[in-house]
Design a protein around this motif. Structure first.
Motif, short mmCIF file in Angstrom:
data_model
loop_
_atom_site.label_atom_id
_atom_site.label_comp_id
_atom_site.label_asym_id
_atom_site.label_seq_id
_atom_site.Cartn_x
_atom_site.Cartn_y
_atom_site.Cartn_z
N THR A 186 1.11 -0.65 -0.37
CA THR A 186 0.09 -0.15 0.13
C THR A 186 1.25 1.38 -0.03
OG1 THR A 186 -1.66 -0.95 1.35
CG2 THR A 186 -1.47 0.89 1.14
N LEU A 189 2.61 1.56 -3.26
CA LEU A 189 1.81 2.06 -4.42
C LEU A 189 1.54 4.05 -4.36
CD1 LEU A 189 -0.49 1.27 -6.89
CD2 LEU A 189 -2.18 0.95 -4.53
N THR A 192 3.96 6.07 -5.27
CA THR A 192 4.39 5.88 -7.24
C THR A 192 3.52 6.99 -7.34
OG1 THR A 192 2.43 4.44 -7.36
CG2 THR A 192 4.62 3.75 -7.59
N TYR A 211 -6.39 3.23 -9.35
CA TYR A 211 -5.23 2.87 -9.87
C TYR A 211 -5.17 1.53 -10.28
CZ TYR A 211 -3.19 5.49 -6.57
OH TYR A 211 -2.43 6.99 -5.50
N GLU A 215 -0.74 -1.71 -11.39
CA GLU A 215 0.11 -1.14 -10.63
C GLU A 215 0.20 -0.93 -9.42
OE1 GLU A 215 -1.10 3.66 -11.24
OE2 GLU A 215 -2.56 2.44 -11.91
N HIS A 216 -0.90 -2.23 -8.53
CA HIS A 216 -0.12 -2.34 -7.33
C HIS A 216 0.81 -4.11 -7.32
CE1 HIS A 216 -3.68 -1.09 -4.29
NE2 HIS A 216 -3.80 -1.37 -6.01
N ALA A 219 4.09 -2.41 -7.92
CA ALA A 219 5.35 -1.77 -6.67
C ALA A 219 5.68 -2.22 -5.86
CB ALA A 219 3.49 -0.67 -6.24
N ALA A 236 -0.54 -6.25 -1.39
CA ALA A 236 -0.66 -6.79 -2.55
C ALA A 236 -1.09 -7.51 -3.03
CB ALA A 236 0.74 -6.39 -3.56
#
Length: 433
Positions: A186, A189, A192, A211, A215-216, A219, A236
């Motif tokens: 978290t 993410l 970013t 998001y 993307e999770h 990351a 994630a």
């Protein structure tokens, strides 16, 4: 209400704020503190913060507790009423609680729906359940095992090749049990989207953005992984499980939950939103951030559930959470053999965490030396705590939601202004009726 006046103190730990949401339960062996990060004993608070806290909760303390009806009180229900009143008086915004047992069917609430003074909190109000979503996702995953789509030991690589390019041996079981070695994800993410880690404005903007699930995963793929087999709570990892479910079903997770969890369990007031906002009667997301804002409160109406996705996007009520936990624990949603797998701790350590479920000692056990267990999960969003626990036979359920998280204290390692145990403990004890 505008909140644009900052102090230096509140604007220096944005990255730490990011790491606070959806953390693993810190003390599952101690029912009085089932949620949120571990903290040391109460430290001295400044007079300025104490006065601000008193002012912020003055109006809340005037709200009458909606608990036990006149003439029907018992010592157990009196303790519940007192517990709700205490957490609100100490600084929570609103609380809603439900206890179901063979001898007691009780529900109550206290405080407000919104720190700005909207209607009083109600026992039927909806709230963000955060990581309680994980148990729902785990239920869908175990249903796929029952269907023969995959096994618990199927490598993720077999379902979505290249999802974890440097960790091709990660299995579905490891993601469910937080033993893959994957980072939490978290904070990684959110970082970013944040250029200045000291900017609270950038933090809030990041919480309100969309998001993609990939993307999770990206990351954590860019981060440092731990040793497989050890427990390390990963949001994630559950986002990845949702991606696997969508890959094999051709439907989004929200639709799958409605068809295979919400509907069958009778969860009529639950949803899986992907946009900001809470519809209908609901406990709004409010967090105490101290003197960093003009009145000390941070409203999170713009929070986008994509920040949590399959790790914590669900919205529910105490009644729906109780219905879900009962349906799961009694074998209505998952085959009893696979349910036993869910209830088997997957790693050594203080947490009795299985596959999307964890256990705490049952205070109603007749043998304190060898207590039984209550099963369920908890959730911690940026503004709300929630807990859902039930007995293995499904006959006893304790569910609650509390808004007004004290981020200011947690950021500096201090005891939060209010203690969720003040309402959780009497709720657990009342379930012994």
């Amino acid at each position: 209400m505008h909140r644009t006046t900052r102090s230096t103190r509140a604007a220096t730990a944005v990255a730490a704020v990011a790491s606070l949401a959806l953390v693993a339960p810190a003390a599952v062996a101690a029912p009085e503190r089932p949620d949120g990060p571990a903290v040391p004993d109460q430290q001295a608070r400044s007079l300025e913060v104490s006065r601000a806290a008193e002012q912020a909760t003055a109006e809340q303390a005037k709200i009458k507790v909606k608990g036990t009806p006149p003439g029907r009180s018992t010592p157990a229900t009196d303790a519940l009423d007192a517990g709700m009143e205490k957490v609100v008086t100490d600084g929570a915004v609103g609380v809603t609680v439900r206890v179901e047992s063979p001898g007691l069917d009780w529900r109550g609430s206290a405080g407000l729906r919104d720190v700005d003074g909207k209607p009083p909190a109600g026992w039927q109000d909806r709230f963000r359940v955060a990581s309680n979503t994980k148990t729902m996702i785990a239920t869908l995953v175990l249903q796929e095992v029952e269907r023969g789509t995959w096994t618990l030991d199927t490598p993720v690589e077999d379902v979505i090749p290249g999802l974890f390019p440097d960790h091709p041996d990660v299995t579905i079981r490891q993601l469910l049990s937080h033993t893959s070695g994957a980072p939490n994800g978290t904070a990684e993410l959110l970082m970013t989207r944040i250029e200045d880690p000291s900017s609270l404005e950038q933090m809030l903007a990041a919480l309100g953005q969309d998001y993609a699930d990939q993307e999770h995963v990206d990351a954590i793929n860019a981060g440092q992984w731990g040793e497989p087999g050890q427990f390390f709570y990963s949001n994630a990892g559950y986002v990845a499980l949702g991606m696997l479910l969508e890959e094999v079903n051709g439907q989004d997770v929200g639709a799958l939950l409605q068809q295979r969890v919400f509907g069958p369990a009778g969860m009529r007031h639950s949803s899986y939103p992907d946009e900001p906002g809470l519809k209908g009667p609901a406990l709004r997301e409010d967090a105490w951030v101290g003197e960093g804002w003009e009145d000390g409160w941070l409203e999170l109406d713009g929070f986008d559930p994509d920040v949590f996705s399959h790790a914590g996007a669900a919205v529910s009520t105490t009644a729906d959470l109780a219905a879900f936990n009962e349906a799961l624990l009694t074998g209505e949603l998952v085959d009893p053999g696979l349910l036993a797998e869910m209830m088997t701790p997957a790693a050594e350590g203080p947490m009795l965490y299985g596959l999307g479920l964890y256990a705490v000692p049952d205070p109603c056990s007749s043998d304190p030396a060898s207590p039984g267990l209550l099963w369920g999960h908890d959730g911690a969003s940026y503004g709300t705590f929630s807990v859902s626990l039930g007995s293995a036979d499904g006959q006893r359920q304790v569910t609650l939601g509390v808004t007004g998280r004290d981020l200011a204290s947690e950021l500096v390692g201090e005891q939060p202004r209010w203690n969720i145990g003040d309402v959780l403990v009497p709720a657990l004890q009342a379930s012994c009726s």
